[in-house]
Scaffold this motif. Structure first.
Motif, mmCIF file in Angstrom:
data_model
loop_
_atom_site.group_PDB
_atom_site.id
_atom_site.type_symbol
_atom_site.label_atom_id
_atom_site.label_comp_id
_atom_site.label_asym_id
_atom_site.label_seq_id
_atom_site.Cartn_x
_atom_site.Cartn_y
_atom_site.Cartn_z
ATOM 1 N N ALA A 66 10.529 0.165 -6.532
ATOM 2 C CA ALA A 66 9.252 -0.025 -5.845
ATOM 3 C C ALA A 66 8.169 -0.225 -6.892
ATOM 4 O O ALA A 66 8.022 0.583 -7.797
ATOM 5 C CB ALA A 66 8.923 1.166 -4.969
ATOM 6 N N LYS A 67 7.419 -1.298 -6.761
ATOM 7 C CA LYS A 67 6.381 -1.591 -7.739
ATOM 8 C C LYS A 67 5.271 -2.375 -7.073
ATOM 9 O O LYS A 67 5.534 -3.221 -6.213
ATOM 10 C CB LYS A 67 6.975 -2.390 -8.900
ATOM 11 N N GLU A 68 4.061 -2.067 -7.439
ATOM 12 C CA GLU A 68 2.877 -2.779 -6.955
ATOM 13 C C GLU A 68 2.799 -2.794 -5.438
ATOM 14 O O GLU A 68 2.588 -3.830 -4.809
ATOM 15 C CB GLU A 68 2.832 -4.191 -7.526
ATOM 16 N N ILE A 69 2.985 -1.629 -4.829
ATOM 17 C CA ILE A 69 2.898 -1.507 -3.376
ATOM 18 C C ILE A 69 1.467 -1.148 -3.004
ATOM 19 O O ILE A 69 0.919 -0.163 -3.494
ATOM 20 C CB ILE A 69 3.871 -0.437 -2.860
ATOM 21 N N ASP A 70 0.849 -1.931 -2.159
ATOM 22 C CA ASP A 70 -0.522 -1.686 -1.729
ATOM 23 C C ASP A 70 -0.538 -0.652 -0.618
ATOM 24 O O ASP A 70 -0.069 -0.909 0.485
ATOM 25 C CB ASP A 70 -1.169 -2.982 -1.243
ATOM 26 N N LEU A 71 -1.047 0.527 -0.917
ATOM 27 C CA LEU A 71 -1.167 1.592 0.086
ATOM 28 C C LEU A 71 -2.614 1.849 0.456
ATOM 29 O O LEU A 71 -2.931 2.877 1.046
ATOM 30 C CB LEU A 71 -0.525 2.883 -0.445
ATOM 31 N N SER A 72 -3.501 0.911 0.154
ATOM 32 C CA SER A 72 -4.917 1.112 0.431
ATOM 33 C C SER A 72 -5.196 1.290 1.920
ATOM 34 O O SER A 72 -6.155 1.969 2.296
ATOM 35 C CB SER A 72 -5.739 -0.052 -0.122
ATOM 36 N N PHE A 73 -4.346 0.761 2.786
ATOM 37 C CA PHE A 73 -4.546 0.920 4.226
ATOM 38 C C PHE A 73 -4.349 2.365 4.673
ATOM 39 O O PHE A 73 -4.685 2.732 5.791
ATOM 40 C CB PHE A 73 -3.626 -0.020 5.022
ATOM 41 N N LEU A 74 -3.799 3.226 3.805
ATOM 42 C CA LEU A 74 -3.633 4.639 4.118
ATOM 43 C C LEU A 74 -4.758 5.498 3.556
ATOM 44 O O LEU A 74 -4.723 6.713 3.664
ATOM 45 C CB LEU A 74 -2.297 5.151 3.558
ATOM 46 N N SER A 75 -5.759 4.881 2.960
ATOM 47 C CA SER A 75 -6.842 5.638 2.340
ATOM 48 C C SER A 75 -7.744 6.279 3.395
ATOM 49 O O SER A 75 -7.805 5.858 4.542
ATOM 50 C CB SER A 75 -7.678 4.724 1.445
ATOM 51 N N THR A 76 -8.454 7.327 2.980
ATOM 52 C CA THR A 76 -9.389 8.010 3.875
ATOM 53 C C THR A 76 -10.451 7.044 4.393
ATOM 54 O O THR A 76 -10.858 7.133 5.551
ATOM 55 C CB THR A 76 -10.056 9.186 3.135
ATOM 56 N N GLU A 77 -10.889 6.123 3.544
ATOM 57 C CA GLU A 77 -11.930 5.164 3.951
ATOM 58 C C GLU A 77 -11.457 4.284 5.107
ATOM 59 O O GLU A 77 -12.225 3.941 5.996
ATOM 60 C CB GLU A 77 -12.342 4.288 2.759
ATOM 61 N N ILE A 78 -10.204 3.922 5.128
ATOM 62 C CA ILE A 78 -9.674 3.044 6.166
ATOM 63 C C ILE A 78 -9.274 3.829 7.412
ATOM 64 O O ILE A 78 -9.590 3.450 8.538
ATOM 65 C CB ILE A 78 -8.455 2.239 5.653
#
Length: 54
Positions: A8-20
């Protein structure tokens, strides 16, 4: 790394952030086993887990 292979490399998990999500408390990483929804008497035993930031 699994025997020198990155699984697993360079997986975007920004959609799980508190802001989102508006209050999510954090991400976790780990191993799991599944019988894909079917009944099973099998088991899984993980003797070690290693995480290395890449």
């Amino acid at each position: 790394m699994l025997h020198g292979i990155c699984v697993a490399k360079e997986i975007d998990l920004s959609f799980l952030s508190t802001e989102i999500t508006g209050g999510f408390t954090g991400c976790t990483v780990g191993m799991y086993a599944s019988a894909n929804g079917t009944a099973s008497t099998n088991h899984a035993a993980f003797y070690w887990f290693a995480y290395q930031q890449v």
